[in-house]
Scaffold this motif. Structure first.
Motif, PDB file in Angstrom:
ATOM      1  N   LEU A  71       0.862  -1.181   0.000  1.00 15.22           N
ATOM      2  CA  LEU A  71       0.000   0.000   0.000  1.00 15.22           C
ATOM      3  C   LEU A  71       0.895   1.226   0.000  1.00 15.22           C
ATOM      4  CD1 LEU A  71      -2.661  -0.766   2.755  1.00 15.22           C
ATOM      5  CD2 LEU A  71      -2.952  -0.871   0.271  1.00 15.22           C
ATOM      6  N   ARG A  72       0.603   2.126  -0.927  1.00 16.14           N
ATOM      7  CA  ARG A  72       1.429   3.318  -1.103  1.00 16.14           C
ATOM      8  C   ARG A  72       0.598   4.558  -0.785  1.00 16.14           C
ATOM      9  NH1 ARG A  72       4.857   4.227  -6.619  1.00 16.14           N
ATOM     10  NH2 ARG A  72       6.011   2.544  -5.667  1.00 16.14           N
ATOM     11  N   TYR A  73       1.131   5.451   0.025  1.00 15.29           N
ATOM     12  CA  TYR A  73       0.464   6.736   0.290  1.00 15.29           C
ATOM     13  C   TYR A  73       1.313   7.811  -0.399  1.00 15.29           C
ATOM     14  CZ  TYR A  73      -2.195   4.557   4.171  1.00 15.29           C
ATOM     15  OH  TYR A  73      -3.014   3.777   4.929  1.00 15.29           O
ATOM     16  N   PRO A 143       3.694  -2.963   3.476  1.00 20.19           N
ATOM     17  CA  PRO A 143       4.143  -1.572   3.316  1.00 20.19           C
ATOM     18  C   PRO A 143       4.709  -1.279   1.934  1.00 20.19           C
ATOM     19  CG  PRO A 143       5.188  -2.624   5.238  1.00 20.19           C
ATOM     20  CD  PRO A 143       4.541  -3.704   4.432  1.00 20.19           C
ATOM     21  N   ASP A 144       4.611  -0.030   1.538  1.00 17.26           N
ATOM     22  CA  ASP A 144       5.287   0.483   0.337  1.00 17.26           C
ATOM     23  C   ASP A 144       5.627   1.939   0.663  1.00 17.26           C
ATOM     24  OD1 ASP A 144       5.908  -0.336  -2.622  1.00 17.26           O
ATOM     25  OD2 ASP A 144       5.045   1.647  -2.797  1.00 17.26           O
ATOM     26  N   MET A 145       5.693   2.796  -0.329  1.00  9.06           N
ATOM     27  CA  MET A 145       6.123   4.176  -0.067  1.00  9.06           C
ATOM     28  C   MET A 145       5.219   4.856   0.955  1.00  9.06           C
ATOM     29  SD  MET A 145       7.378   5.694  -3.660  1.00  9.06           S
ATOM     30  CE  MET A 145       8.192   7.167  -3.115  1.00  9.06           C
ATOM     31  N   ALA A 186      14.364  -6.528   4.569  1.00  9.30           N
ATOM     32  CA  ALA A 186      14.389  -7.575   3.534  1.00  9.30           C
ATOM     33  C   ALA A 186      14.534  -7.074   2.098  1.00  9.30           C
ATOM     34  CB  ALA A 186      13.129  -8.422   3.641  1.00  9.30           C
ATOM     35  N   THR A 187      13.837  -5.993   1.739  1.00  2.45           N
ATOM     36  CA  THR A 187      13.906  -5.559   0.341  1.00  2.45           C
ATOM     37  C   THR A 187      15.312  -5.076   0.008  1.00  2.45           C
ATOM     38  OG1 THR A 187      11.573  -4.975   0.445  1.00  2.45           O
ATOM     39  CG2 THR A 187      12.812  -4.116  -1.423  1.00  2.45           C
ATOM     40  N   GLY A 188      15.849  -4.220   0.876  1.00  2.00           N
ATOM     41  CA  GLY A 188      17.209  -3.719   0.663  1.00  2.00           C
ATOM     42  C   GLY A 188      18.224  -4.853   0.678  1.00  2.00           C
TER      43      GLY A 188
HETATM   44  P1  NAD Z   1      10.063   5.004   1.492  1.00  2.06           P
HETATM   45  O1  NAD Z   1       8.866   5.854   1.586  1.00  2.06           O
HETATM   46  O2  NAD Z   1      10.575   4.332   2.729  1.00  2.06           O
HETATM   47  O3  NAD Z   1      11.300   5.839   0.865  1.00  2.06           O
HETATM   48  C1  NAD Z   1      11.192   6.512  -0.354  1.00  2.06           C
HETATM   49  C2  NAD Z   1      12.412   7.388  -0.507  1.00  2.06           C
HETATM   50  O4  NAD Z   1      12.365   8.028  -1.784  1.00  2.06           O
HETATM   51  C3  NAD Z   1      12.506   8.507   0.528  1.00  2.06           C
HETATM   52  O5  NAD Z   1      13.843   8.673   0.950  1.00  2.06           O
HETATM   53  C4  NAD Z   1      12.051   9.739  -0.257  1.00  2.06           C
HETATM   54  O6  NAD Z   1      12.550  10.971   0.271  1.00  2.06           O
HETATM   55  C5  NAD Z   1      12.650   9.410  -1.598  1.00  2.06           C
HETATM   56  N1  NAD Z   1      12.100  10.241  -2.667  1.00  2.06           N
HETATM   57  C6  NAD Z   1      10.831  10.624  -2.875  1.00  2.06           C
HETATM   58  N2  NAD Z   1      10.752  11.449  -3.920  1.00  2.06           N
HETATM   59  C7  NAD Z   1      12.002  11.585  -4.395  1.00  2.06           C
HETATM   60  C8  NAD Z   1      12.583  12.313  -5.463  1.00  2.06           C
HETATM   61  N3  NAD Z   1      11.837  13.088  -6.251  1.00  2.06           N
HETATM   62  N4  NAD Z   1      13.924  12.205  -5.667  1.00  2.06           N
HETATM   63  C9  NAD Z   1      14.690  11.429  -4.885  1.00  2.06           C
HETATM   64  N5  NAD Z   1      14.198  10.728  -3.840  1.00  2.06           N
HETATM   65  C10 NAD Z   1      12.871  10.800  -3.618  1.00  2.06           C
HETATM   66  O7  NAD Z   1       9.749   3.920   0.346  1.00  2.06           O
HETATM   67  P2  NAD Z   1      10.407   2.510   0.136  1.00  2.06           P
HETATM   68  O8  NAD Z   1       9.574   1.492   0.822  1.00  2.06           O
HETATM   69  O9  NAD Z   1      11.862   2.576   0.389  1.00  2.06           O
HETATM   70  O10 NAD Z   1      10.138   2.301  -1.423  1.00  2.06           O
HETATM   71  C11 NAD Z   1      11.003   2.861  -2.415  1.00  2.06           C
HETATM   72  C12 NAD Z   1      10.752   2.145  -3.724  1.00  2.06           C
HETATM   73  O11 NAD Z   1      10.971   0.731  -3.547  1.00  2.06           O
HETATM   74  C13 NAD Z   1       9.333   2.256  -4.279  1.00  2.06           C
HETATM   75  O12 NAD Z   1       9.388   2.259  -5.683  1.00  2.06           O
HETATM   76  C14 NAD Z   1       8.665   0.968  -3.803  1.00  2.06           C
HETATM   77  O13 NAD Z   1       7.573   0.596  -4.617  1.00  2.06           O
HETATM   78  C15 NAD Z   1       9.824   0.011  -3.945  1.00  2.06           C
HETATM   79  N6  NAD Z   1       9.683  -1.204  -3.138  1.00  2.06           N
HETATM   80  C16 NAD Z   1       9.564  -1.147  -1.790  1.00  2.06           C
HETATM   81  C17 NAD Z   1       9.448  -2.337  -1.069  1.00  2.06           C
HETATM   82  C18 NAD Z   1       9.393  -2.350   0.438  1.00  2.06           C
HETATM   83  O14 NAD Z   1       9.410  -3.463   1.027  1.00  2.06           O
HETATM   84  N7  NAD Z   1       9.359  -1.225   1.130  1.00  2.06           N
HETATM   85  C19 NAD Z   1       9.419  -3.570  -1.737  1.00  2.06           C
HETATM   86  C20 NAD Z   1       9.553  -3.584  -3.127  1.00  2.06           C
HETATM   87  C21 NAD Z   1       9.693  -2.394  -3.818  1.00  2.06           C
END
Ligand code: NAD
Length: 412
Positions: A71-73, A143-145, A186-188
């Motif tokens: 879920l992304r907000y 979780p997502d963004m 885990a993702t990182g």
């Molecule tokens: P998050 O909200 O924890 O972090 C997002 C980061 O991106 C923040 O540091 C934010 O400041 C930065 N950001 C936003 N706009 C930006 C811009 N214009 N320029 C540069 N940086 C910007 O989100 P997350 O969970 O780390 O997710 C990041 C990406 O990874 C997304 O595409 C998400 O779909 C993907 N993802 C996340 C997961 C997970 O488990 N959290 C799993 C698979 C994929």
């Protein structure tokens, strides 16, 4: 922008379907989401006014198991973005072989403008709107963004008011509520495992590699920590506040502390020179890790990218035109549908632990994650060799084949 994202994911699907000589009606069936839900969310804001928001849940495919996806907000969230992300989840779960389908959800909101109380009220309203289509054996959010363990805890609680105790309805929960140890990282961590597997095929390791990471949230920070632990040097980090480059190497723990002590961003960070936009993404380095937004690596940017490897932590960071440029320039891209699958993999571990009410330790979680990521890479790499295509097309081929086979067996 989000219509481009959907068109891009469709194009990647079509490239793979063409290679598989898939009949058009099968391709149409596989691309079409099973259900798309849109709910109006009314929330009393802290200042007494009424806030009206729109929430989405798209359930793309469940031939291989319950729908699954984050879920992304974010203010960019709309029906098309959520649909694109839901389809990516379907291929992703199939590529790494976890028994789930694909879904995604989100709320169109500037999450940073919400107080904690407003965020909680909005989340609970969303669950009021979708509780009857989610569940531990039907559809499992994560979780997502701009969502995290706290958001998942509210969802778990709100859902339980309707359906009783069912921790497996959502993953990415805090450990004290039935979350899995190691889920947050885990993702990182999976991004780093994926990088190591690709480097192995080139006879290389992470030792001494220079890395630039866009996005310093969940994925970016955990990937940064694990890259450093493997001997790599992070020379660039960026978030919504801008990009920061230091060729001597950024002290990642200090940068994370800086964010945590401030407003949660790198605004005002002085550990590197401020470099924004395209200049940041084209910083000369060995490995570029986009871990924030979709569509940032366009053909224009791709021509200037200074990395030899790209590892997609974010979903959809590369446009199809940029992918062609990377192919032509001999830059290896590990695609999102495999590279960031560590999150859904440990979500699967969390869900299995919830179903058994039996919990694992960190060693077991990381060991199993490593096995899944390595097996996923071996399959994608073998598929690329078989079809003579790049890793992205191979990953889509693999995922689509597995979903198509399950769908056919079920008579869908
Ligand atoms: P998050 O909200 O924890 O972090 C997002 C980061 O991106 C923040 O540091 C934010 O400041 C930065 N950001 C936003 N706009 C930006 C811009 N214009 N320029 C540069 N940086 C910007 O989100 P997350 O969970 O780390 O997710 C990041 C990406 O990874 C997304 O595409 C998400 O779909 C993907 N993802 C996340 C997961 C997970 O488990 N959290 C799993 C698979 C994929």
């Amino acid at each position: 922008m989000s219509s481009d994202f959907l068109a891009n994911t469709q194009r990647y699907f079509e490239n793979a379907a063409k290679l598989l000589k898939m009949p058009k009606e099968v391709a149409t069936h596989l691309q079409t989401p099973r259900r798309e839900v849109r709910v109006e969310l009314n929330v009393k804001m802290d200042d007494g006014t009424l806030g009206t928001f729109i929430g989405f849940r798209v359930q793309h495919d469940n031939a291989r198991g319950p729908f699954k996806g984050g879920l992304r907000y974010h203010h960019h969230v709309d029906a098309q973005e959520v649909t694109a992300l839901a389809t990516l989840m379907t291929w992703k779960t199939a590529i790494v072989g976890v028994p789930f389908g694909g879904a995604k959800g989100g709320i169109a909101v500037d999450a940073r403008s919400l107080s904690a109380a407003e965020n909680q009220a909005l989340t609970r309203k969303f669950i009021d709107g979708i509780h009857d289509i989610i569940g531990a054996t039907t559809d499992i959010p994560a979780p997502d963004m701009n969502t995290n363990g706290q958001t998942m805890a509210w969802i778990f609680d709100q859902y339980s008011k309707y359906h009783g105790y069912e921790p497996g309805v959502v993953t990415g929960k805090p450990v004290s509520l039935g979350g899995s140890i190691g889920r947050t990282a885990a993702t990182g961590r999976g991004v780093v495992y994926a990088t190591e597997e690709l480097l192995k095929t080139e006879g290389e390791t992470l030792e001494g590699k220079t890395i630039v990471i866009q996005g310093f949230g969940n994925v970016g920070t955990w990937a940064a920590r694990d890259y450093v632990a493997q001997g790599a040097k992070i020379i660039g980090i960026a978030d919504i506040s801008g990009g920061y480059v230091n060729r001597e190497g950024i002290d990642i723990e200090a940068a994370i502390k800086f964010c945590n002590d401030g407003d949660g961003t790198l605004k005002g960070y002085t550990g590197g020179d401020t470099i924004d936009g395209t200049a940041f993404l084209t910083t000369p380095c060995d490995i570029l890790v986009p871990a924030a937004l979709s569509g940032v690596l366009t053909a224009e940017v791709a021509k200037e990218v200074g990395a030899k490897y790209i590892v997609e932590g974010a979903n959809g960071p590369t446009t199809p035109e940029a992918d062609e440029v990377f192919d032509a320039r001999g830059i290896h891209v590990i695609p999102d549908v495999y590279a960031n699958a560590g999150g859904v993999t440990v979500s699967y571990f969390e869900w299995s632990q919830n179903m058994q009410h039996f919990y694992w330790d960190m060693e077991k979680v990381n060991g199993e994650l490593r096995k899944v990521m390595n097996a996923g890479f071996a399959s994608v790499h073998a598929t690329a060799k078989k079809h003579g295509c790049n890793l992205r097309t191979a990953a889509f081929v693999l995922g689509i084949e597995r979903v198509a086979a399950a769908s056919e067996l079920r008579g869908l």
